[in-house]
Design a protein around this motif. Structure first.
Motif, PDB file in Angstrom:
ATOM      1  N   MET A   1       0.830  -1.224   0.000  1.00 22.15           N
ATOM      2  CA  MET A   1       0.000   0.000   0.000  1.00 22.15           C
ATOM      3  C   MET A   1       0.857   1.263   0.000  1.00 22.15           C
ATOM      4  SD  MET A   1      -3.034  -0.759  -0.284  1.00 22.15           S
ATOM      5  CE  MET A   1      -3.856   0.783  -0.014  1.00 22.15           C
ATOM      6  N   ILE A   2       1.964   1.196   0.736  1.00 20.71           N
ATOM      7  CA  ILE A   2       2.895   2.331   0.714  1.00 20.71           C
ATOM      8  C   ILE A   2       4.180   1.847   0.057  1.00 20.71           C
ATOM      9  CG2 ILE A   2       4.092   4.061   2.101  1.00 20.71           C
ATOM     10  CD1 ILE A   2       2.155   3.482   4.371  1.00 20.71           C
ATOM     11  N   GLU A   3       4.587   2.531  -1.002  1.00 23.04           N
ATOM     12  CA  GLU A   3       5.867   2.181  -1.624  1.00 23.04           C
ATOM     13  C   GLU A   3       6.722   3.434  -1.670  1.00 23.04           C
ATOM     14  OE1 GLU A   3       5.377   0.284  -5.620  1.00 23.04           O
ATOM     15  OE2 GLU A   3       3.297   0.417  -4.977  1.00 23.04           O
ATOM     16  N   VAL A   4       7.866   3.350  -1.070  1.00 27.74           N
ATOM     17  CA  VAL A   4       8.753   4.496  -1.029  1.00 27.74           C
ATOM     18  C   VAL A   4      10.049   4.092  -1.707  1.00 27.74           C
ATOM     19  CG1 VAL A   4      10.074   5.990   0.508  1.00 27.74           C
ATOM     20  CG2 VAL A   4       7.734   5.372   1.093  1.00 27.74           C
ATOM     21  N   THR A   5      10.461   4.858  -2.722  1.00 24.18           N
ATOM     22  CA  THR A   5      11.713   4.503  -3.396  1.00 24.18           C
ATOM     23  C   THR A   5      12.660   5.687  -3.428  1.00 24.18           C
ATOM     24  OG1 THR A   5      10.408   4.813  -5.385  1.00 24.18           O
ATOM     25  CG2 THR A   5      11.122   2.574  -4.925  1.00 24.18           C
ATOM     26  N   GLN A   6      13.806   5.479  -2.853  1.00 23.48           N
ATOM     27  CA  GLN A   6      14.913   6.451  -2.918  1.00 23.48           C
ATOM     28  C   GLN A   6      14.474   7.869  -2.552  1.00 23.48           C
ATOM     29  OE1 GLN A   6      18.267   5.716  -3.825  1.00 23.48           O
ATOM     30  NE2 GLN A   6      17.491   3.682  -3.366  1.00 23.48           N
ATOM     31  N   LEU A   7      13.580   7.965  -1.587  1.00 28.53           N
ATOM     32  CA  LEU A   7      13.042   9.259  -1.205  1.00 28.53           C
ATOM     33  C   LEU A   7      14.123  10.102  -0.524  1.00 28.53           C
ATOM     34  CD1 LEU A   7      10.179  10.296  -1.625  1.00 28.53           C
ATOM     35  CD2 LEU A   7       9.685   9.731   0.745  1.00 28.53           C
ATOM     36  N   THR A   8      14.263  11.346  -0.994  1.00 31.89           N
ATOM     37  CA  THR A   8      15.319  12.223  -0.484  1.00 31.89           C
ATOM     38  C   THR A   8      14.766  13.628  -0.313  1.00 31.89           C
ATOM     39  OG1 THR A   8      16.978  10.958  -1.671  1.00 31.89           O
ATOM     40  CG2 THR A   8      17.614  13.175  -0.987  1.00 31.89           C
ATOM     41  N   LYS A   9      15.124  14.269   0.789  1.00 29.63           N
ATOM     42  CA  LYS A   9      14.761  15.674   0.954  1.00 29.63           C
ATOM     43  C   LYS A   9      15.963  16.441   1.465  1.00 29.63           C
ATOM     44  CE  LYS A   9      12.090  19.260   1.053  1.00 29.63           C
ATOM     45  NZ  LYS A   9      11.330  19.749  -0.101  1.00 29.63           N
ATOM     46  N   VAL A  10      16.328  17.457   0.732  1.00 29.77           N
ATOM     47  CA  VAL A  10      17.449  18.308   1.145  1.00 29.77           C
ATOM     48  C   VAL A  10      16.900  19.679   1.520  1.00 29.77           C
ATOM     49  CG1 VAL A  10      19.648  19.309   0.439  1.00 29.77           C
ATOM     50  CG2 VAL A  10      18.939  17.084  -0.471  1.00 29.77           C
ATOM     51  N   PHE A  11      17.171  20.125   2.737  1.00 28.24           N
ATOM     52  CA  PHE A  11      16.847  21.501   3.144  1.00 28.24           C
ATOM     53  C   PHE A  11      18.158  22.281   3.129  1.00 28.24           C
ATOM     54  CE2 PHE A  11      13.603  19.215   5.737  1.00 28.24           C
ATOM     55  CZ  PHE A  11      12.468  19.807   5.209  1.00 28.24           C
ATOM     56  N   ASP A  12      18.234  23.287   2.294  1.00 24.02           N
ATOM     57  CA  ASP A  12      19.469  24.079   2.184  1.00 24.02           C
ATOM     58  C   ASP A  12      20.699  23.173   2.154  1.00 24.02           C
ATOM     59  OD1 ASP A  12      17.870  26.331   2.240  1.00 24.02           O
ATOM     60  OD2 ASP A  12      17.933  26.427   4.428  1.00 24.02           O
ATOM     61  N   THR A  13      21.235  22.870   3.349  1.00 21.25           N
ATOM     62  CA  THR A  13      22.445  22.054   3.369  1.00 21.25           C
ATOM     63  C   THR A  13      22.235  20.679   4.000  1.00 21.25           C
ATOM     64  OG1 THR A  13      23.023  23.126   5.421  1.00 21.25           O
ATOM     65  CG2 THR A  13      24.036  24.018   3.442  1.00 21.25           C
ATOM     66  N   THR A  14      21.166  20.537   4.804  1.00 22.03           N
ATOM     67  CA  THR A  14      20.967  19.237   5.466  1.00 22.03           C
ATOM     68  C   THR A  14      20.235  18.246   4.568  1.00 22.03           C
ATOM     69  OG1 THR A  14      19.306  20.559   6.617  1.00 22.03           O
ATOM     70  CG2 THR A  14      20.851  19.314   7.996  1.00 22.03           C
ATOM     71  N   ARG A  15      20.764  17.040   4.533  1.00 22.83           N
ATOM     72  CA  ARG A  15      20.013  15.963   3.887  1.00 22.83           C
ATOM     73  C   ARG A  15      19.131  15.354   4.976  1.00 22.83           C
ATOM     74  NH1 ARG A  15      22.201  14.962  -1.148  1.00 22.83           N
ATOM     75  NH2 ARG A  15      21.128  13.018  -1.537  1.00 22.83           N
ATOM     76  N   ALA A  16      17.936  15.895   5.117  1.00 25.65           N
ATOM     77  CA  ALA A  16      17.045  15.471   6.195  1.00 25.65           C
ATOM     78  C   ALA A  16      16.609  14.028   5.989  1.00 25.65           C
ATOM     79  CB  ALA A  16      15.836  16.393   6.263  1.00 25.65           C
ATOM     80  N   VAL A  17      16.363  13.674   4.735  1.00 27.31           N
ATOM     81  CA  VAL A  17      16.020  12.292   4.397  1.00 27.31           C
ATOM     82  C   VAL A  17      16.895  11.919   3.219  1.00 27.31           C
ATOM     83  CG1 VAL A  17      14.216  10.751   3.542  1.00 27.31           C
ATOM     84  CG2 VAL A  17      13.650  12.506   5.227  1.00 27.31           C
ATOM     85  N   ASP A  18      17.545  10.770   3.314  1.00 20.67           N
ATOM     86  CA  ASP A  18      18.594  10.445   2.356  1.00 20.67           C
ATOM     87  C   ASP A  18      18.341   9.073   1.724  1.00 20.67           C
ATOM     88  OD1 ASP A  18      20.863  10.451   0.930  1.00 20.67           O
ATOM     89  OD2 ASP A  18      22.253  10.608   2.619  1.00 20.67           O
ATOM     90  N   ALA A  19      17.762   9.093   0.534  1.00 17.86           N
ATOM     91  CA  ALA A  19      17.563   7.872  -0.250  1.00 17.86           C
ATOM     92  C   ALA A  19      16.924   6.743   0.557  1.00 17.86           C
ATOM     93  CB  ALA A  19      18.886   7.408  -0.851  1.00 17.86           C
ATOM     94  N   VAL A  20      15.746   7.047   1.083  1.00 10.31           N
ATOM     95  CA  VAL A  20      15.044   6.064   1.905  1.00 10.31           C
ATOM     96  C   VAL A  20      14.097   5.236   1.042  1.00 10.31           C
ATOM     97  CG1 VAL A  20      13.157   5.957   3.567  1.00 10.31           C
ATOM     98  CG2 VAL A  20      15.224   7.237   4.119  1.00 10.31           C
TER      99      VAL A  20
END
Ligand SMILES: Nc1ncnc2c1ncn2[C@@H]1O[C@H](COP(=O)(O)OP(=O)(O)OP(=O)(O)O)[C@@H](O)[C@H]1O
Ligand SMILES: [Mg+2]
Lengths: 304, 246
Positions: A1-20
């Motif tokens: 039901m939930i599929e997450v692939t290589q999810l990434t979020k960069v805020f300015d300089t922080t990689r808050a979420v890194d290829a999850v």
């Protein structure tokens, strides 16, 4: 039901979420466990469509949240982190509003709101403004709001934080019931016991990355290994002197000694006996629960 | 996703806005007192006929009441942490903004209708023409959208938005033909055309005094165009800034 692939979020300089990447299927409770700033909330916010991923995709029931947001959102029930109900509306009005936003017909939404009010024991305050409710009641309203929609996917960001034992148990029961009814549940928590009790799989997250996906049994073992008895003596004591039976390792923390053990109940009497026999007074003695960082080290193989 | 379903959800947002932000004692009293103050400030010490005053008064009322409360909704919801849930529910982003616009318009229209009723009691109901009704409805949409557009800056501090919106609204108000009819302006007329309020006041003059300066059809089109532009920009800017609200 939930599929997450290589999810990434960069805020300015922080990689808050890194290829999850992970998937959660029907009738499963998947836990995201991690210390403050690990990226749990950011992950959830990308799943609910309020933050745009820098890279990667998330699908809810087959719908990509960026390409088909309305279809995907229609399938979800959400408790955002530190979310609030409208404090100037009553619990009843808040619930009806959610029903309207999810397009639930009038009769049905009133029925559903009524049953949630009962389920969350809010009937006494149902027509009072949320502003006048206690914090725990307010939190119950926000969880109830997530359940107005008969969701196929529940996203819960620390749903039991700030609740007393009984309310927390109520919410855990409700989460379990939803799972039995076929819902896929993704939940974040700091609480090891809670993760252990509810989840069928637990992702350990730190610095934006998933370090390991574990079954609760493995976590239990890690929890046990990282429990300790902390003691301070009046006179200095060498580490080797308190290396009792069933103590796995001893660490010095300032003027205290930390005795790691799986069985604190066996170690405490030994510490007391030692104090008596050497006439060395105990200044303080306490059991330290599992520490998240320690558990991570254990689980990810950095410990031992 | 069906448009009708989305519109129903916009109405749910509008209902919430009215309950939470508009139908409060202080807000209502402010809304009702505002036109009276403006009227007094405008009319005092001047020997002007009610026919002459009425269009300007209506213009001020619509302009300031529809754009007064709308701008605080977004920063306030950001601060109170209700915005996240609203945005994660299955309502299109334009639907949320439309809901806010509907609520602002309804609030402004309610007050304007009161002013208009009082005016009609003094002047006779003849002043209420089809043009005036169309113009008032269009203008409420237009000025509400303007207010929403101004609240797209991703802050959680309503007072910053109030400041910003006052900075933009007052010039628009001053250059419009509220104080001086278009027919009496010279080169200032072209500047005046930049303010959407001008077109409303011109239509109101046509209804109440019997003569406007511009073609009434043109006025209606201008209001509709300004309104659509404000609305579209409001949706785009809010969507673009959404990331920064969390
Ligand atoms: N809007 C934002 N702008 C900039 N940085 C952000 C933003 N939101 C989160 N971060 C950063 O991203 C990282 C992950 O934050 P996140 O809120 O996802 O952590 P978390 O795992 O939910 O922590 P907690 O357990 O405290 O809730 C942190 O370093 C945080 O400072
Ligand atoms: Mg968090």
């Amino acid at each position: 039901m939930i599929e997450v692939t290589q999810l990434t979020k960069v805020f300015d300089t922080t990689r808050a979420v890194d290829a999850v990447s992970f998937t959660v299927s029907r009738e499963e409770i998947f836990g995201l466990l991690g210390p403050n700033g690990a990226g749990k909330t950011t992950t959830i916010r990308m799943l609910t469509g309020i933050l745009k991923p820098t890279e990667g995709h998330a699908r809810i029931g087959g719908y990509d949240i960026q390409e088909h947001p309305l279809e995907a959102k229609q399938l979800m029930g959400i408790v955002p982190e530190m979310a609030n109900a409208y404090v100037d509306l009553s619990p009843w009005r808040n619930l009806l509003l959610m029903g309207e936003l999810y397009g639930i017909p009038r009769k049905e939404r009133e029925k559903k709101a009524g049953s949630l009010i009962d389920l969350f024991a809010l009937s006494e305050k149902m027509h009072h403004r949320v502003r006048t409710l206690s914090k725990g009641m307010h939190q119950r309203v926000t969880v109830a709001m997530a359940l107005m929609n008969t969701a196929q996917v529940l996203l819960l960001d620390e749903p039991t934080s700030g609740l007393d034992v009984e309310s927390a148990r109520l919410i855990r029961d409700i989460i379990r019931t939803s799972r039995e009814e076929g819902t896929a549940v993704l939940l974040t928590t700091h609480n090891l016991q809670e993760a252990d009790e509810l989840c069928s799989r637990i992702a350990i997250m730190n610095h934006g990355k998933i370090m390991a996906v574990e079954r609760p049994e493995n976590l239990k073992r890690a929890i046990k290994c990282s429990t300790s008895v902390e003691v301070a003596f009046a006179q200095e004591v060498g580490e080797h002197e308190v290396w009792f039976e069933s103590v796995n390792r001893v660490e010095r923390k300032g003027d205290r000694l930390r005795l790691y053990t799986e069985a604190p109940e066996l170690v405490i009497p030994l510490v007391v006996d030692y104090s008596r026999s050497t006439q060395n007074l105990i200044l303080s003695l306490s059991t330290i629960g599992p520490d998240l960082e320690d558990v991570f080290l254990q689980v990810t193989g950095g410990g031992q | 996703m069906k448009v009708i379903g989305q519109l129903e959800r916009s109405l749910a947002v509008a209902k919430k806005d009215l309950l939470v932000y508009f139908l409060k004692g202080p807000t209502l009293i402010f809304g009702l007192l505002l036109p009276s103050f403006l009227f007094i400030a405008f009319a005092i010490g001047r020997d002007l006929s009610v026919e002459f005053l009425m269009p300007g008064l209506l213009g001020m009322t619509v302009f300031f009441t529809t754009s007064a409360v709308g701008p605080v909704i977004a920063p306030w919801e950001t601060r109170m942490r209700t915005f996240e849930r609203l945005v994660s529910s299955p309502i299109a982003f334009w639907g949320i903004i439309l809901g806010d616009v509907i609520a602002s318009s309804a609030f402004g229209l309610f007050i304007t209708v009161i002013v208009l009723t009082l005016g009609a009691l003094v002047e006779g109901v003849g002043i209420i023409t089809g043009y005036l009704v169309v113009a008032t409805v269009l203008s409420s949409f237009c000025f509400s959208s303007l207010g929403l557009m101004l609240s797209s800056h991703p802050t959680s501090d309503p007072s910053r938005i109030m400041m910003l919106s006052t900075l933009i609204k007052f010039p628009l108000f001053l250059i419009s033909g509220v104080f001086i009819p278009l027919s009496e302006m010279t080169s200032a007329r072209f500047i005046s055309m930049l303010s959407p309020l001008t077109y409303y006041v011109d239509l109101a003059r046509l209804s109440i005094e019997g003569t406007g300066y511009l073609n009434p059809g043109l006025n209606v089109v201008a209001l509709a165009l300004w309104g659509s532009a404000f609305f579209a920009i409001a949706v785009l800017l809010h969507e673009k800034n959404l990331d920064k609200r969390f």
